[in-house]
Design an enzyme around this catalytic site. Structure first.
Site, PDB file in Angstrom:
ATOM      1  N   MET A  75      -0.647  33.055 -22.960  1.00  0.00           N
ATOM      2  CA  MET A  75       0.806  32.722 -23.823  1.00  0.00           C
ATOM      3  C   MET A  75       0.231  31.500 -24.946  1.00  0.00           C
ATOM      4  SD  MET A  75       3.554  33.888 -24.679  1.00  0.00           S
ATOM      5  CE  MET A  75       4.655  34.300 -23.402  1.00  0.00           C
TER       6      MET A  75
ATOM      7  N   PHE B   5       0.772  -1.160   0.008  1.00  0.00           N
ATOM      8  CA  PHE B   5       0.086  -0.006  -0.050  1.00  0.00           C
ATOM      9  C   PHE B   5       0.763   1.327  -0.080  1.00  0.00           C
ATOM     10  CE2 PHE B   5      -2.284   3.298   2.337  1.00  0.00           C
ATOM     11  CZ  PHE B   5      -3.247   3.594   1.501  1.00  0.00           C
ATOM     12  N   GLN B   6       0.501   2.050  -0.699  1.00  0.00           N
ATOM     13  CA  GLN B   6       1.437   3.247  -1.201  1.00  0.00           C
ATOM     14  C   GLN B   6       2.751   3.256  -1.412  1.00  0.00           C
ATOM     15  OE1 GLN B   6       0.249   6.131   1.997  1.00  0.00           O
ATOM     16  NE2 GLN B   6      -1.474   6.965   0.857  1.00  0.00           N
TER      17      GLN B   6
END
Lengths: 579, 206
Positions: free
Chosen positions: A494, A130-131
């Site tokens: 721009m 996890f993560q």
């Protein structure tokens, strides 16, 4: 090797040790490095460090940001305004990946950062936990150095190395990924030693006198010498040496946008900005000078335009601390590598005093042409809607060039850099190399923490401001004093300008809608105002600057102004267009 | 003349051998590799192994490029924190070898070719001879290992493998002395500058 052993025998100092966790050792290291501010966001894999931080609240000021990208841009702003290393905390996985834009920005703009990311337990590495993200490999192309710590005992040495590498030589971002077990693990901490030597790392090359001599000879014989400087002068803290050098030799000098504040804007030898939206004279005369002296700049394509038509007539002298920059884009005649704080005085001593009156006059003549064709119209319009330029012009008058101006990316950035006045170094903070929209707001927050005694004004467009708008929450919570100007032209200006000039006005997805920025600020308990009339401009800017605490001023500007002059992509600098 | 050779004449490219001395650090291979991949440059051959010095690793990289490109790559590699030194050389400036192994069916080879002649002509030796297959080994330049490959192809070649190139630099005095300098706080000029910058032509004379 034998020598080393002897030294150990002679001084068998017994160090006092503390039995601490990796997290505590890390924070002790930060304090030893003189760190006072951290920008960060907690999460599962960095919790042990945050737990240690709970007891260090008095010594380390942790700024809770609203997104890790905001955290790292704040770290960059802090580093740029203070000259110190910016420190950023993030957790593993998404926390770490949210740092990437900032790392890339800091890498290309040579900003010293030490980023600490949490990582899953060492035994879970490679299991798609996890993560878990492969942060080291993701960040390798955008860091000067990175390292994964899996054992707490490595922390003091790795931290010292990280700070040394981040701030020395050509500065850059360093990332240290620390697995959760290493943050928790306790060990005998023998104290923290600042690092000043890494065997395989040479922060700066040794200055070669023969090259300095050759460069001086070229400069002394030059009829039309031209200095172009970049951020290297500021990073090398060589502003005084630089000013002394150009004053002795009376050589006109032009800047890249990261170098601008190294000498005062009004200095008589400061002839303006280089590159795509730079000034007329410096661009045209790049292709007429006989000796081009580049100092702490890297010949970016936005500066050089078409390379095979860039200063071909000139002998090129390149002063740079990074040997990889020598001959990278432009072939040099004399490479003066080294720290410009060392090389500039050496060079100055060998250079003759000169006047270059006629040559300087040429720059002034071109400047006058630009004033008539572009600048007066932009800064002092008599009627019609407000322009970006007049906002910056009024700001100059009110701040007297003493403020730190932090810009975002786009038309307003070019206008702000072209027209803002600076009297002090480290006053212009912008994303030059990477061109990161959303940079300004968090960077301004960081810049204020890095230089609390100075006025910090962020200038953004309506597009960029929405990219990191959540950092208004950071302002709310910390009560930091940042003045925010949004130059709202209701376009992604721009890109619209390019679509106007090169794509037959086919405005493809540049028509951007914005929320009521003043109402959003109010929701974060930040005062603000939106104006669109010329009569309101000066008083509103004054109100903003005199307001206690943060303030947001939205200025509605004309929708379809184009920034000029312009060197169109693929053209030579001498083909610069005034309209 | 091969197509690549013709191409090289047109583009000014040739084979270069980059030698890199590094710390023995996890992730460094990636850091070096991405310098090539970022510029879409193909690595022809890559060998990495411990050097003659404890804790120092050596990379031997072969690529087909112009000298200008190779010089810029070398500088980018040397810029990496854990890289000690980078050199680059043309094939003429080095002594190089590649090793190849060939697995062929023993029965065919015994019946149809004079093994002895094959070995003698190609400077090969048999590493393993079993009932079912034989493994030959040869060392040499690419053309030499290619020749044996071609010779064995008609006889039911089962498997073939060639190693990366390793090279000795003719002019090198080794890395031991240099490393001692690296360990000093204030090293000599030679160590703290790029070798190729130092040997740049007497840069400029008025």
């Amino acid at each position: 090797m034998e020598v080393l052993q002897e030294e150990i025998l002679i001084s068998p100092e017994k160090k006092e040790t503390m039995y601490v966790s990796g997290g505590v050792a890390l924070l002790e290291g930060l304090i030893a490095e003189g760190v006072d501010t951290i920008f960060g966001y907690p999460g599962g894999a960095i919790m042990p460090i945050y737990d240690a931080l709970y007891d260090y609240k008095e010594k380390l000021n942790h700024i809770l940001v609203r997104h890790e990208q905001g955290g790292i841009h704040a770290g960059q702003g802090y580093a740029r305004s203070s000259g110190k290393v910016g420190v950023v905390f993030a957790t593993s996985g998404p926390g770490a990946t949210n740092l990437i834009t900032g790392l890339a920005d800091a890498q290309i703009d040579s900003t010293p950062l030490v980023c600490i990311t949490g990582q899953v337990f060492a035994h879970l590495l490679g299991t798609d936990a996890f993560q878990e993200t492969d942060v080291i490999n993701i960040t390798t192309p955008v860091t000067k150095w990175n390292y994964q710590v899996t054992d707490a005992t490595e922390i003091p040495e790795v931290m010292a190395k990280a700070f040394h590498i981040a701030r020395s030589g050509r500065p850059g971002p360093v990332l240290i990924d620390i697995t959760k077990n290493a943050q928790i693990q306790k060990f005998d901490f023998e104290g923290y030693e600042i690092c000043n030597h890494v065997r395989s790392y040479r922060p700066k090359p040794i200055v070669r006198n023969e090259y300095v001599e050759q460069a001086a000879e070229l400069i002394n014989q030059a009829k039309k010498p031209f200095v172009i400087w970049g951020q290297g002068v500021i990073l090398g803290e060589a502003e005084k040496e630089f000013q002394a050098f150009i004053e002795k030799t009376n050589i006109p000098a032009a800047w890249t946008i990261l170098g601008v504040s190294a000498i005062p804007t009004d200095h008589e030898l400061n002839v303006g900005m280089l590159g795509m939206h730079g000034n007329y004279g410096p661009n045209v005369l790049t292709n007429e000078c006989d000796v081009l002296i580049a100092i702490g700049m890297r010949f970016d394509d936005r500066v050089t335009g078409r390379l095979d038509k860039y200063a071909k007539q000139a002998k090129i002298i390149h002063l740079d601390i990074d040997p990889a920059e020598i001959d990278k884009n432009v072939q040099t005649t004399v490479p003066v590598w080294g720290d410009c704080k060392e090389t500039l005085p050496l060079l100055m001593n060998l250079c003759d005093q000169k006047k270059h009156t006629e040559w300087l006059q040429l720059f002034r003549d071109y400047q006058q042409k630009e004033v008539d064709a572009v600048i007066d119209v932009e800064l002092k319009p008599k009627s019609g809607e407000l322009t970006m330029g007049e906002v910056i012009n009024q700001l100059n008058i009110l701040t007297n060039g003493e403020a730190i101006i932090v810009t975002d990316v786009g038309q307003h950035q070019m206008v702000a850099c072209r027209y803002a006045k600076f009297n002090k170094t480290r006053s212009n903070i912008t994303s030059g190399g990477l061109g990161t929209m959303g940079f300004a707001l968090p960077a301004a927050i960081g810049a204020k923490f890095g230089a609390p005694e100075r006025t910090v004004v962020s200038v953004s467009g309506d597009g960029g401001f929405q990219m990191t708008i959540q950092e208004l929450g950071t302002i709310m919570q910390t009560g930091i004093d940042v003045k925010m100007i949004i130059l709202n032209n209701r376009f992604l200006g721009m890109v619209r300008q390019w679509q106007d000039m090169f794509n037959d006005k086919r405005y493809s997805f540049v028509d951007i809608q914005s929320p009521d920025f003043v109402a959003v600020a109010a929701a974060y308990r930040i005062e603000g105002k939106c104006i669109s009339e010329r009569e309101q401009l000066q008083s509103s800017l004054k109100e903003m600057l005199e307001h206690k605490g943060s303030y947001l001023l939205e200025v509605m500007v004309t929708k379809e102004n184009n920034v000029f002059p312009m060197v169109p992509q693929g053209c030579s600098v001498s083909e610069i267009r005034l309209k | 003349m091969s197509i690549q050779h013709l191409n090289n004449i047109i583009t000014g490219k040739q084979e270069y051998n980059i030698t890199v001395y590094t710390e023995n650090q996890i992730g460094l291979l990636n850091r070096i590799a991405i310098i090539f991949t970022r510029r879409k440059i193909n690595i022809e051959s890559l060998n990495t192994s411990p050097s003659e010095i404890d804790s120092i690793h050596r990379f031997d990289i072969v690529l087909n490029e112009t000298e200008e490109v190779v010089r810029k790559l070398a500088r980018q590699i040397e810029k990496q924190v854990e890289v000690l030194k980078v050199y680059y050389h043309t094939n003429e400036e080095i002594i190089w070898q590649e090793m190849a192994l060939y697995k062929v069916p023993t029965d065919t080879i015994a019946e149809k070719v004079l093994v002895e002649r094959l070995l003698r002509e190609h400077g090969a030796r048999a590493v393993v001879i079993r009932k079912d297959y034989t493994v030959f080994e040869t060392t040499g330049h690419r053309t030499e290992t290619d020749n044996l490959l071609e010779a064995l192809q008609p006889y039911g070649l089962i498997e073939f493998v060639r190693s990366a190139r390793i090279a000795i630099i003719k002019s090198s005095e080794g890395f031991n002395r240099k490393l001692r300098e690296f360990e000093q706080l204030e090293p000599g000029q030679e160590v703290s500058e790029n070798e190729f910058l130092s040997s740049r032509d007497k840069v400029f004379t008025m």
